[in-house]
Enzyme design. Structure first.
Site, short mmCIF file in Angstrom:
data_model
loop_
_atom_site.label_atom_id
_atom_site.label_comp_id
_atom_site.label_asym_id
_atom_site.label_seq_id
_atom_site.Cartn_x
_atom_site.Cartn_y
_atom_site.Cartn_z
N GLY A 1 44.62 44.39 37.65
CA GLY A 1 44.90 45.20 36.46
C GLY A 1 44.05 44.70 35.30
N LEU A 2 44.01 45.51 34.26
CA LEU A 2 43.19 45.20 33.09
C LEU A 2 43.63 43.88 32.44
CD1 LEU A 2 43.23 48.74 31.44
CD2 LEU A 2 41.23 47.62 32.45
N SER A 3 42.74 43.30 31.66
CA SER A 3 43.10 42.14 30.86
C SER A 3 44.23 42.56 29.92
CB SER A 3 41.88 41.69 30.05
OG SER A 3 42.25 40.63 29.19
N GLY A 4 45.28 41.76 29.86
CA GLY A 4 46.41 42.10 29.00
C GLY A 4 47.42 43.05 29.63
N SER A 5 47.19 43.41 30.88
CA SER A 5 48.13 44.35 31.52
C SER A 5 49.47 43.68 31.83
CB SER A 5 47.52 44.94 32.80
OG SER A 5 47.16 43.92 33.71
N GLY A 6 49.44 42.36 31.99
CA GLY A 6 50.71 41.65 32.23
C GLY A 6 50.73 40.79 33.47
N LYS A 7 49.58 40.60 34.09
CA LYS A 7 49.54 39.87 35.36
C LYS A 7 50.12 38.45 35.22
CE LYS A 7 45.05 40.41 35.68
NZ LYS A 7 44.83 41.14 34.41
N SER A 8 49.60 37.68 34.28
CA SER A 8 50.03 36.28 34.15
C SER A 8 51.50 36.19 33.75
CB SER A 8 49.19 35.55 33.10
OG SER A 8 47.83 35.69 33.39
N SER B 1 40.07 41.73 39.09
CA SER B 1 39.49 42.30 40.32
C SER B 1 39.30 43.81 40.20
CB SER B 1 40.31 41.92 41.55
OG SER B 1 41.70 42.00 41.37
P1 ADP Z 1 46.97 39.53 31.94
O1 ADP Z 1 47.35 38.28 32.68
O2 ADP Z 1 47.05 40.76 32.80
O3 ADP Z 1 45.66 39.42 31.21
P2 ADP Z 1 49.03 38.73 30.09
O4 ADP Z 1 50.20 38.45 30.98
O5 ADP Z 1 48.22 37.57 29.61
O6 ADP Z 1 48.09 39.80 30.82
O7 ADP Z 1 49.51 39.55 28.81
C1 ADP Z 1 50.41 40.62 28.89
C2 ADP Z 1 51.17 40.78 27.56
O8 ADP Z 1 51.98 41.96 27.62
C3 ADP Z 1 52.10 39.63 27.25
O9 ADP Z 1 52.03 39.33 25.87
C4 ADP Z 1 53.48 40.20 27.63
O10 ADP Z 1 54.53 39.60 26.92
C5 ADP Z 1 53.32 41.67 27.26
N1 ADP Z 1 54.24 42.58 27.98
C6 ADP Z 1 55.00 43.55 27.41
N2 ADP Z 1 55.72 44.22 28.32
C7 ADP Z 1 55.42 43.68 29.53
C8 ADP Z 1 55.85 43.94 30.87
N3 ADP Z 1 56.74 44.89 31.17
N4 ADP Z 1 55.32 43.20 31.87
C9 ADP Z 1 54.41 42.25 31.60
N5 ADP Z 1 53.96 41.94 30.36
C10 ADP Z 1 54.46 42.64 29.31
#
Ligand code: ADP
Length: 201
Positions: free
Chosen positions: A35-42, A109
């Protein structure tokens, strides 16, 4: 390959995966989040790991930024380096799976080719593709690491979603739409699907 002619792997002599899975009382899988950067993976990976630990499962998170500061710290973002990045991650995942450990992978990815390359190394039977499906606008609003702002300002080239493509996964086993969900709800969506796969029969 020529440099491998004097190498003799000992895979057949070491304690096998089945025995290790028995010890751990789990079936190993690679939970591959794309998923995109900031999508919530970590964020989801961390919460998912906690839930699984409570239920008695041993996991290992493999996260893009950690890997890029460690085993892959000599790689950049050229096509060749991206391919090598994924190859090493997939090989590391395979080691964990063969040790009976569930890995939770967090890697943008962005293309089907990259995800398929990982799947091929890891083995389709071990690979659970999870699409963290968050619209670009929301990832950009979150801008957790300030990277979208930089990319929009032209300070990062080839940033996925802005000036490099993200191909929507064609064969994701699990799709998590995070936009109107809490982290807990997102984790539960994955847990429901994953528990039957990792629970020892
Ligand atoms: P990634 O690892 O994909 O780059 P991050 O996990 O670093 O993304 O960031 C995702 C952000 O979105 C976090 O600040 C998280 O708190 C927020 N967020 C909001 N709603 C959700 C959700 N339902 N699932 C995951 N993250 C969420």
């Amino acid at each position: 390959m020529d440099n491998q002619k004097n190498i003799f792997p000992i895979f057949d002599q070491i304690v096998g995966r089945k025995k290790k899975e028995q010890l751990l009382n789990q079936t190993a899988k690679v939970i591959w989040m794309t998923g995109l950067s900031g999508s919530g993976k970590s964020t989801i990976a961390i919460a998912l790991e906690k839930e699984l630990a409570q239920k008695g499962f041993l996991t290992q998170i493999l996260d893009g930024d950690n890997i890029r500061t460690g085993i892959n710290n000599n790689l950049g973002f050229s096509d060749a380096d991206r391919t090598e990045n994924i190859r090493r991650i997939a090989e590391v995942s395979r080691l964990f799976v063969n040790c009976g450990v569930i890995t939770i992978n967090c890697f943008v990815s962005p293309t089907n080719a990259i995800r398929n390359a990982a799947k091929e190394i890891i083995g389709a039977e071990n690979f659970v593709e999870v699409f963290i499906d968050t619209p670009l606008e929301i990832c950009e609003q979150r801008d957790v690491k300030g990277l979208y702002k930089k990319a929009r300002a032209g300070e990062i080239k080839d940033f996925t979603g802005i000036n490099a493509p993200f191909e929507v996964p064609e064969n994701a086993a699990i799709i998590v739409k995070t936009a109107n969900k809490t982290v807990e709800e997102s984790v539960n969506t994955i847990l429901k699907e994953i528990l039957p796969l990792i629970t020892k029969k």
